[in-house]
Design an enzyme around this catalytic site. Structure first.
Site, short mmCIF file in Angstrom:
data_model
loop_
_atom_site.label_atom_id
_atom_site.label_comp_id
_atom_site.label_asym_id
_atom_site.label_seq_id
_atom_site.Cartn_x
_atom_site.Cartn_y
_atom_site.Cartn_z
N LYS A 1 -66.98 7.76 10.44
CA LYS A 1 -68.09 8.46 9.80
C LYS A 1 -67.92 8.52 8.30
O LYS A 1 -68.85 8.23 7.53
CB LYS A 1 -68.20 9.86 10.39
CG LYS A 1 -69.35 10.71 9.85
CD LYS A 1 -68.93 11.65 8.73
CE LYS A 1 -67.98 12.74 9.22
NZ LYS A 1 -67.67 13.70 8.12
N LYS B 1 -63.62 13.73 -2.38
CA LYS B 1 -63.05 13.73 -1.02
C LYS B 1 -63.30 12.39 -0.33
O LYS B 1 -62.39 11.84 0.32
CB LYS B 1 -63.67 14.86 -0.19
CG LYS B 1 -63.28 14.86 1.28
CD LYS B 1 -61.78 15.02 1.48
CE LYS B 1 -61.37 14.88 2.94
NZ LYS B 1 -61.94 15.91 3.82
#
Length: 305
Positions: A248, A179
């Site tokens: 992030k 991911k």
């Protein structure tokens, strides 16, 4: 209510009702799956309650009524709190219950969660996903799962009801790794797209001409074509993927790369511009708002990676 009381087989809990968690909860309800939901802010639970979901007062109250918990939260601190904190999921989930962590986290964090659950009777998978809120509602997500094959086999039918592609890619942490790699590509694509538009604009080209040419070219991916439209309309307020979350995620990618000794020049540059975006207060906008960051930086010194 004691842990395990009144647990209906097949009932699913969804913790975190943002764009993705809320979309998945709506999809499950549309499929006829009994759903229990919890969100820190009650406002996001109201539409799901109207659609037939049960709303729990705490994560523990949710876990006491389900067999499987889907966790969809913004960061590792939120996941930690919801699973292990006061009134957390793991204090009430019955033995044999499964946690599917769909949140984007560091691979090491995903592995650490599995180690902490070892011997507790609870099982966990990093069930990372690709897609947007509409994909979640329509069952068009793509799942990259890391964990034990026997646990994956148990939950694969549930994930298949939420996604058009469901794959076990390896052990704990491997779903999180894949991911992050894909989010890294998206972050770099957004940076490259914004650079092309701003450079073209400074050279005298109309931004819409640049965006149309890129969208129609062989260099454009489906995501880039979609974001060309977002940039062209400057529709940054309704965020499919917030700039702060992209920042992030690229930070997690950089940390993983540093640990493995892999240089990531393009990622470093994109992360630096996203950092500047946060400094300018743009974190809640869509990640395509990197365009406005670069526009504001024209003529200024480049930020340090």
């Amino acid at each position: 209510m004691a842990a395990g009381e009144d647990r209906a087989p097949g009932r699913v809990g969804v913790v975190g009702l943002g764009v993705m968690g809320g979309g998945m909860a709506h999809r499950l309800l549309a499929q006829g799956t009994p759903v229990v939901v919890w969100n820190r802010g009650a406002d996001k639970a109201a539409p799901l309650a109207a659609a037939g979901a049960e709303v729990a007062a705490t994560p523990a109250a949710l876990a006491a009524r389900v067999d499987t918990v889907l966790v969809s939260l913004a960061d590792q601190a939120a996941v930690e709190s919801v699973l292990f904190g006061p009134d957390g999921v793991l204090g009430a989930l019955a033995p044999g219950g499964v946690v599917l962590n769909t949140s984007t986290v560091a691979p090491a964090f995903a592995r650490a969660l599995a180690e902490r659950l070892a011997g507790t009777g609870h099982r966990i998978l990093d069930a990372c996903l690709l897609g947007n809120g509409q994909h979640a509602k329509d069952g068009e997500l793509r799942f990259m799962v890391g964990g034990e094959p026997e646990v994956y086999e148990r939950v694969e039918p549930l994930l298949a009801s939420l996604g058009k592609e469901v794959r076990l890619v390896g052990g704990h942490g491997q779903g999180a790794t894949l991911k992050l790699l894909l989010n890294m590509l998206m972050g770099i694509e957004m940076q490259a797209l914004a650079e092309a538009v701003v450079l073209g604009q400074q050279a005298g080209l109309a931004p819409e001409s640049v965006l149309q040419a890129i969208a129609a070219s062989g260099f454009s991916s489906p995501v880039m074509r979609f974001k060309c439209g977002v940039m062209g309309r400057r529709a940054f307020e309704r965020a499919d993927f917030r700039l702060a979350l992209m920042h992030k995620d690229l930070g997690l990618v950089r940390a993983e790369a540093q640990a493995l000794g892999v240089p990531l020049a393009a990622t470093d540059g994109a992360h630096a511009v996203l950092t500047e975006g946060l400094r300018r207060g743009l974190g809640e906008l869509d990640c395509a708002a990197v365009l406005t960051v670069l526009e504001g930086m024209v003529g200024e010194p480049e930020p340090a990676p």
